[in-house]
Design a protein around this motif. Sequence first.
Motif, short mmCIF file in Angstrom:
data_model
loop_
_atom_site.label_atom_id
_atom_site.label_comp_id
_atom_site.label_asym_id
_atom_site.label_seq_id
_atom_site.Cartn_x
_atom_site.Cartn_y
_atom_site.Cartn_z
N SER A 1 25.87 26.63 52.99
CA SER A 1 25.37 27.89 52.44
C SER A 1 24.65 27.62 51.14
N ALA A 2 23.52 28.29 50.98
CA ALA A 2 22.74 28.13 49.75
C ALA A 2 23.43 28.78 48.56
N GLU A 3 24.32 29.74 48.88
CA GLU A 3 25.01 30.45 47.82
C GLU A 3 26.24 29.67 47.38
N ALA A 4 26.33 29.45 46.08
CA ALA A 4 27.50 28.74 45.53
C ALA A 4 28.70 29.68 45.58
N PRO A 5 29.86 29.14 45.90
CA PRO A 5 31.05 29.98 45.93
C PRO A 5 31.34 30.57 44.55
N MET A 6 31.82 31.81 44.54
CA MET A 6 32.12 32.47 43.27
C MET A 6 33.30 31.79 42.58
N ARG A 7 33.10 31.44 41.34
CA ARG A 7 34.14 30.77 40.57
C ARG A 7 35.27 31.75 40.29
N GLU A 8 36.47 31.27 40.45
CA GLU A 8 37.62 32.14 40.20
C GLU A 8 37.69 32.48 38.71
N ARG A 9 37.92 33.74 38.43
CA ARG A 9 37.94 34.21 37.05
C ARG A 9 39.17 33.71 36.30
N THR A 10 38.97 33.47 35.02
CA THR A 10 40.10 33.16 34.15
C THR A 10 40.97 34.41 34.03
N PRO A 11 42.28 34.28 34.11
CA PRO A 11 43.13 35.47 33.97
C PRO A 11 42.81 36.22 32.66
N ALA A 12 42.85 37.53 32.74
CA ALA A 12 42.46 38.35 31.60
C ALA A 12 43.30 38.04 30.36
N ARG A 13 44.60 37.83 30.56
CA ARG A 13 45.47 37.54 29.42
C ARG A 13 45.07 36.24 28.72
N LYS A 14 44.74 35.23 29.52
CA LYS A 14 44.34 33.93 28.97
C LYS A 14 43.00 34.06 28.24
N MET A 15 42.06 34.81 28.84
CA MET A 15 40.77 35.01 28.20
C MET A 15 40.92 35.76 26.89
N ALA A 16 41.83 36.72 26.86
CA ALA A 16 42.06 37.48 25.63
C ALA A 16 42.53 36.56 24.51
N LYS A 17 43.41 35.59 24.85
CA LYS A 17 43.89 34.65 23.84
C LYS A 17 42.75 33.78 23.33
N GLN A 18 41.85 33.38 24.23
CA GLN A 18 40.71 32.54 23.82
C GLN A 18 39.78 33.31 22.88
N LEU A 19 39.54 34.58 23.19
CA LEU A 19 38.67 35.39 22.34
C LEU A 19 39.33 35.73 21.01
N ALA A 20 40.67 35.76 21.01
CA ALA A 20 41.39 36.13 19.79
C ALA A 20 41.23 35.08 18.70
#
Length: 244
Positions: free
Chosen positions: A6-25
């Motif tokens: 498939s020419a379309e790359a598989p969608m990357r699994e999202r970082t869990p919201a809680r983990k992303m919140a800690k990174q942004l914090a």
Amino acid sequence: MKERKSAEAPMRERTPARKMAKQLARPLRKERPDYDYLRRVFRYLRQDLGVEVERAPKRLPVVPTEAELRRFYEAVWKARRTQDMVLVRTFLYTGVRVSELTRIRLEDVDLERCQIRINRGKGSKDRIVPFPSSFREVLALHVDGMRKQGATHLFESVRRKPYTDRGVRKIIARYAEAAGLAHKVSPHKLRHFLLTWLKKQGLDDALIQPYSGHATRRSLEVYSKLAIGEAQEAYNEVIGRFPL
């Protein structure tokens, strides 16, 4: 024959919201942000990422018909509870919000001018709302009776406590049920009835707005030029036809 990938790359699994919140914090913590700062940061973040805010479509309120309103008020009248009758008529004649009604003090009622001052309404704004002269005598008797009982607010319980939003909603719901109405009646629907009815009588939005508590950027300039006296004059011309 080899299968084509498939020419379309598989969608990357999202970082869990809680983990992303800690990174942004981490970078945000040094800014010592408050709620308003975070709200503005994430508004710009949404814009940069092209994220649209999904808003539920506004539904038109179900406004009682004139026949339903008469049945509703007939149930109030038959109950012979004077304070309930005054409360319902105050709602119907002024179109105030339930949170505004529970804060009306006796000193806010101007019986001579047939006006009630609403303090700290929506947006923490004060305004004046009119009531018809035909309601003045009934309201005056109620105000006098409340003063003799040592009350400070227009509507108080026997324990001398101002009515609560929840208590007022229960009163309205009880009479709607007694009237056998198909739709629930709330204080907000009574407010909508008055404003819709005034509009049907031909009153311009600019004359309704000064005491309705509504304001829009588009109309503020026009509305700000109108005095409550002009609005009340138009109100007095039509309120005699109100279906009570």
